[in-house]
Design an enzyme around this catalytic site. Structure first.
Site, PDB file in Angstrom:
ATOM      1  N   TYR A   1       0.832  -1.195   0.000  1.00  0.00           N
ATOM      2  CA  TYR A   1       0.000   0.000   0.000  1.00  0.00           C
ATOM      3  C   TYR A   1       0.874   1.255   0.000  1.00  0.00           C
ATOM      4  O   TYR A   1       1.681   1.460   0.913  1.00  0.00           O
ATOM      5  CB  TYR A   1      -0.946   0.016   1.195  1.00  0.00           C
TER       6      TYR A   1
ATOM      7  N   LYS B   1       5.560  -8.290 -12.707  1.00  0.00           N
ATOM      8  CA  LYS B   1       4.679  -8.403 -11.542  1.00  0.00           C
ATOM      9  C   LYS B   1       4.400  -9.877 -11.288  1.00  0.00           C
ATOM     10  O   LYS B   1       4.132 -10.646 -12.212  1.00  0.00           O
ATOM     11  CB  LYS B   1       3.364  -7.650 -11.779  1.00  0.00           C
TER      12      LYS B   1
ATOM     13  N   SER C   1      -6.112 -13.954   1.811  1.00  0.00           N
ATOM     14  CA  SER C   1      -6.933 -12.979   1.114  1.00  0.00           C
ATOM     15  C   SER C   1      -7.121 -13.459  -0.319  1.00  0.00           C
ATOM     16  O   SER C   1      -6.188 -13.996  -0.927  1.00  0.00           O
ATOM     17  CB  SER C   1      -6.238 -11.610   1.145  1.00  0.00           C
TER      18      SER C   1
ATOM     19  N   ARG D   1     -17.163  10.365   6.655  1.00  0.00           N
ATOM     20  CA  ARG D   1     -17.621   9.096   6.076  1.00  0.00           C
ATOM     21  C   ARG D   1     -17.261   7.921   6.981  1.00  0.00           C
ATOM     22  O   ARG D   1     -18.011   6.939   7.052  1.00  0.00           O
ATOM     23  CB  ARG D   1     -17.020   8.883   4.687  1.00  0.00           C
TER      24      ARG D   1
END
Length: 323
Positions: free
Chosen positions: A61, A101, A162, A293
């Site tokens: 991230y 990748k 995941s 939010r």
């Protein structure tokens, strides 16, 4: 194999997870800024104020800067660590000098990734380490050895996955001594394959659904905690400009707004409550960096959709009635 039940492994987990993908600024190799740390601090405080205690990271991230910004915010207020569960993921490698990748669940990469995450976060232990994507070259026995070493070294308390289906989880679990306590995948009113598969079993209309039989049932049985990334459906149902959107999506957004008024809550809460109403006790992962939010999402814990409203949202999202 350990018989540690999911409710003990995540005994202090909140029903909603805060996803830290939006922290850390641009996805580049620059340094984090003061503004990045301040944003992380505001999001942490807003999440905790909304009753959200689980924080979701990944080593990729913002190319590591999300963890760095979060870690810098923790360093300024060390007491926050005791109020949260921190999970991170590893296994995705972007193109670099070594190759294209790829996914890498080799023990060497897992161990190095954990060390990097701990250093950036400034903590001694991850509460949960998740394998980010299934690696076709993964060797379950080698992963099991890495997990045992990480746990023995006190670097990881629990483990999960995941974006894996039930057979992939079963393959890993046969080799791994520790229970896999979490599986995170995309689920929302706009990503409904897991739910469609439940009712289209044996129905020719289900031929195009390929989510993975048994995944939802694992959650219902309490064998694993399901987490839903993309749970807010990209904001399409809670305020995003719908000009030019498909009529079905526009009708669904209108239905969400109607129910928000009926339940006296936010549109975000209705969208998340649809997932949370399922007996699998799905934990939505939210990724907004807007404090208002985040608070609106927290309202989802205060409502339980009526069965009729739950199904009305599903039917509106499908654009046709159930079989």
């Amino acid at each position: 194999m350990s018989d540690l039940p999911i409710h003990r492994a995540l005994s202090s987990a909140s029903p909603i997870v805060y996803g830290c993908m939006g922290l850390g600024g641009p996805w580049d190799t620059g340094d984090i800024t003061r503004a990045d740390v301040d944003t992380a601090r505001r999001c942490i405080e807003a999440a905790l104020a909304a009753g959200i205690t689980v924080f979701d990271h990944a080593d990729i991230y913002a190319l590591g800067k999300a963890e760095s910004a979060f870690g810098a915010a923790l360093a300024e207020s060390p007491g926050l660590r005791e109020r949260m569960i921190i999970q991170s993921k590893c296994g995705i490698r972007f193109a670099d000098a070594q190759g294209t990748k790829r996914y890498d669940l080799s023990p060497e990469w897992i161990m190095a990734s954990v060390d990097g995450s701990l250093q950036r976060l400034g903590i001694e232990q991850l509460d949960i380490l998740m394998l980010h994507r299934p690696d076709p070259l993964m060797a379950p026995d080698a992963i099991a050895e890495a997990f045992s070493r990480l746990q023995a070294q006190g670097k990881v308390a629990h483990f999960g996955v995941s974006n894996m289906n039930a057979p992939q989880i079963a393959l890993l679990q046969r080799a791994i001594a520790q229970p896999l306590v979490v599986n995170q995948m995309e689920m929302s009113l706009l990503a409904r394959d897991a739910f469609e598969e439940e009712v289209l079993a044996g129905h020719r209309g289900g031929a195009s659904v390929n989510f993975g039989p048994g995944l939802i049932e694992q959650g219902v049985a309490g064998e694993i905690q399901l987490q839903a990334w993309g749970s807010l459906a990209g904001g399409w149902l809670s305020g995003r400009n719908l000009s030019g959107a498909m009529p079905t999506r526009q009708r669904l957004a209108e239905r969400v707004a109607q129910l928000a008024r009926s339940y006296a809550t936010s549109r975000e809460a209705i969208v998340l409550a649809w997932l949370m109403r399922h007996p699998a006790r799905i934990q939505p992962v939210i990724g907004t960096t807007d404090a208002a939010r985040i608070a609106a999402c927290g309202q989802a814990t205060d409502i339980s959709l009526l069965r009729e409203d739950w199904y009305s949202l599903w039917e509106t999202a499908r654009g046709e009635e159930l079989p």
